[in-house]
Enzyme design. Structure first.
Site, PDB file in Angstrom:
ATOM      1  N   ILE A  25       0.739  -1.191  -0.010  1.00 28.71           N
ATOM      2  CA  ILE A  25      -0.058   0.005   0.010  1.00 28.71           C
ATOM      3  C   ILE A  25       0.873   1.260  -0.099  1.00 28.71           C
ATOM      4  CG2 ILE A  25      -1.687   1.430   1.271  1.00 28.71           C
ATOM      5  CD1 ILE A  25      -2.815  -1.071   2.226  1.00 28.71           C
ATOM      6  N   ASN A 102       2.222   5.377   7.229  1.00 29.63           N
ATOM      7  CA  ASN A 102       1.640   3.878   6.407  1.00 29.63           C
ATOM      8  C   ASN A 102       2.465   2.750   7.068  1.00 29.63           C
ATOM      9  OD1 ASN A 102       0.604   2.133   4.356  1.00 29.63           O
ATOM     10  ND2 ASN A 102       2.953   2.076   4.150  1.00 29.63           N
ATOM     11  N   SER A 151      -4.950   3.142   8.854  1.00 24.89           N
ATOM     12  CA  SER A 151      -5.421   2.347   9.902  1.00 24.89           C
ATOM     13  C   SER A 151      -5.746   0.878   9.132  1.00 24.89           C
ATOM     14  CB  SER A 151      -6.595   2.847  10.452  1.00 24.89           C
ATOM     15  OG  SER A 151      -7.338   2.139  11.459  1.00 24.89           O
ATOM     16  N   TYR A 165      -2.600  -6.080  17.104  1.00 26.99           N
ATOM     17  CA  TYR A 165      -2.578  -5.160  15.942  1.00 26.99           C
ATOM     18  C   TYR A 165      -3.806  -4.500  15.851  1.00 26.99           C
ATOM     19  CZ  TYR A 165      -3.046  -4.110  10.839  1.00 26.99           C
ATOM     20  OH  TYR A 165      -3.114  -3.414   9.899  1.00 26.99           O
TER      21      TYR A 165
END
Length: 259
Positions: A25, A102, A151, A165
């Site tokens: 990502i 990120n 997120s 997590y």
């Protein structure tokens, strides 16, 4: 990465930092922002990521017609944030416009297997590092700035074995809303994007027993998403036209997480 789609140069002259951008990502976000005209600092943590970072920088400079630098650092180390900001200013000038937090580590441990050391590792990278990155960036942030936290749907949905997590991402969402309230006076916006399962090396670390039911429960295509689909949302939030969106945690999950 998928073939790039030409975009309006809506971020021409802007400077962005994207942490953890050597793959997945983060890589897609860095390229998307560069395609919109931004100059981008890409952070990466390990020697094995150096090659993919170099390839991304080459692609940004040739395909996106923009500029990028890579900064190797360990965001578990509090001093890394100054290194990143200093390198950005040296390369692109005194102002930073966009910060994308990120970089993250995913936890895949059952309750009884979570040690204090593991807890600290997850929270230091997923929660403390975004705070320290923001603190380091703020003195150089050109207002109104754009802060975007990556997120996860795990922040609000429970999955076996990913509690640490998920808790860290819920904490990051709490920061998102509070930072938006604190920084909004000059038009600065703070938002989070919550991806569902996305094709990436990180997803490969998650048990298929978790991923497969998510795919089946995703209304759009019963599939996992792509990094580029998430990057498009981040790109919008980085632009001036998103000026009335702040304090939001936007789900990018193909309808899997409707909250």
């Amino acid at each position: 990465m998928a073939s790039p789609t030409p975009k309006p140069r809506s971020l021409e002259g802007k400077v962005a930092i994207v942490t953890g951008a050597s793959r997945g990502i983060g890589q897609a976000i860095a390229f998307d922002l560069a395609s919109r005209g931004a100059k981008v600092t890409i952070t990466y943590s390990s020697d094995r990521s150096a090659q993919s970072t170099s390839e991304l920088i080459f692609k940004i400079e040739t395909s996106a017609n923009s500029k990028a630098i890579g900064v190797q650092c360990n965001l578990q180390d509090p001093s890394a944030t100054k290194k990143i900001v200093d390198a950005t200013i040296e390369a692109f000038g005194p102002s930073i416009d966009i910060l994308v937090n990120n970089a993250a580590v995913i936890s895949d441990k059952k309750i009884e297997d979570v040690s204090p050391e593991h807890f600290d590792e997850v929270f230091h990278l997923n929660v403390r590092a975004p705070l320290l990155m923001l603190q380091a960036t703020l003195p150089h942030l050109r207002r109104p700035g754009r802060i975007i936290n990556i997120s996860s749907v795990g922040a609000r949905a429970g999955f076996p074995g990913t509690g640490t997590y998920s808790a860290s991402k819920a904490a990051l969402e709490g920061y998102t809303r509070n930072w938006a309230a604190e920084l909004g006076g000059d038009g600065t916006t703070v938002n989070a994007v919550n991806p569902g399962p996305v094709e990436s090396e990180m997803l490969d670390q998650v048990s298929p027993e978790i991923v497969e039911p998510q795919k089946k429960a995703t209304p759009v295509g019963q599939r996992v998403g792509t990094a580029e689909e998430v990057a498009e949302i981040v790109g919008f939030l980085a632009e001036g036209r998103s000026s009335w969106v702040s304090g939001q945690c936007l789900s990018a999950s193909g309808g899997y997480a409707m909250y």
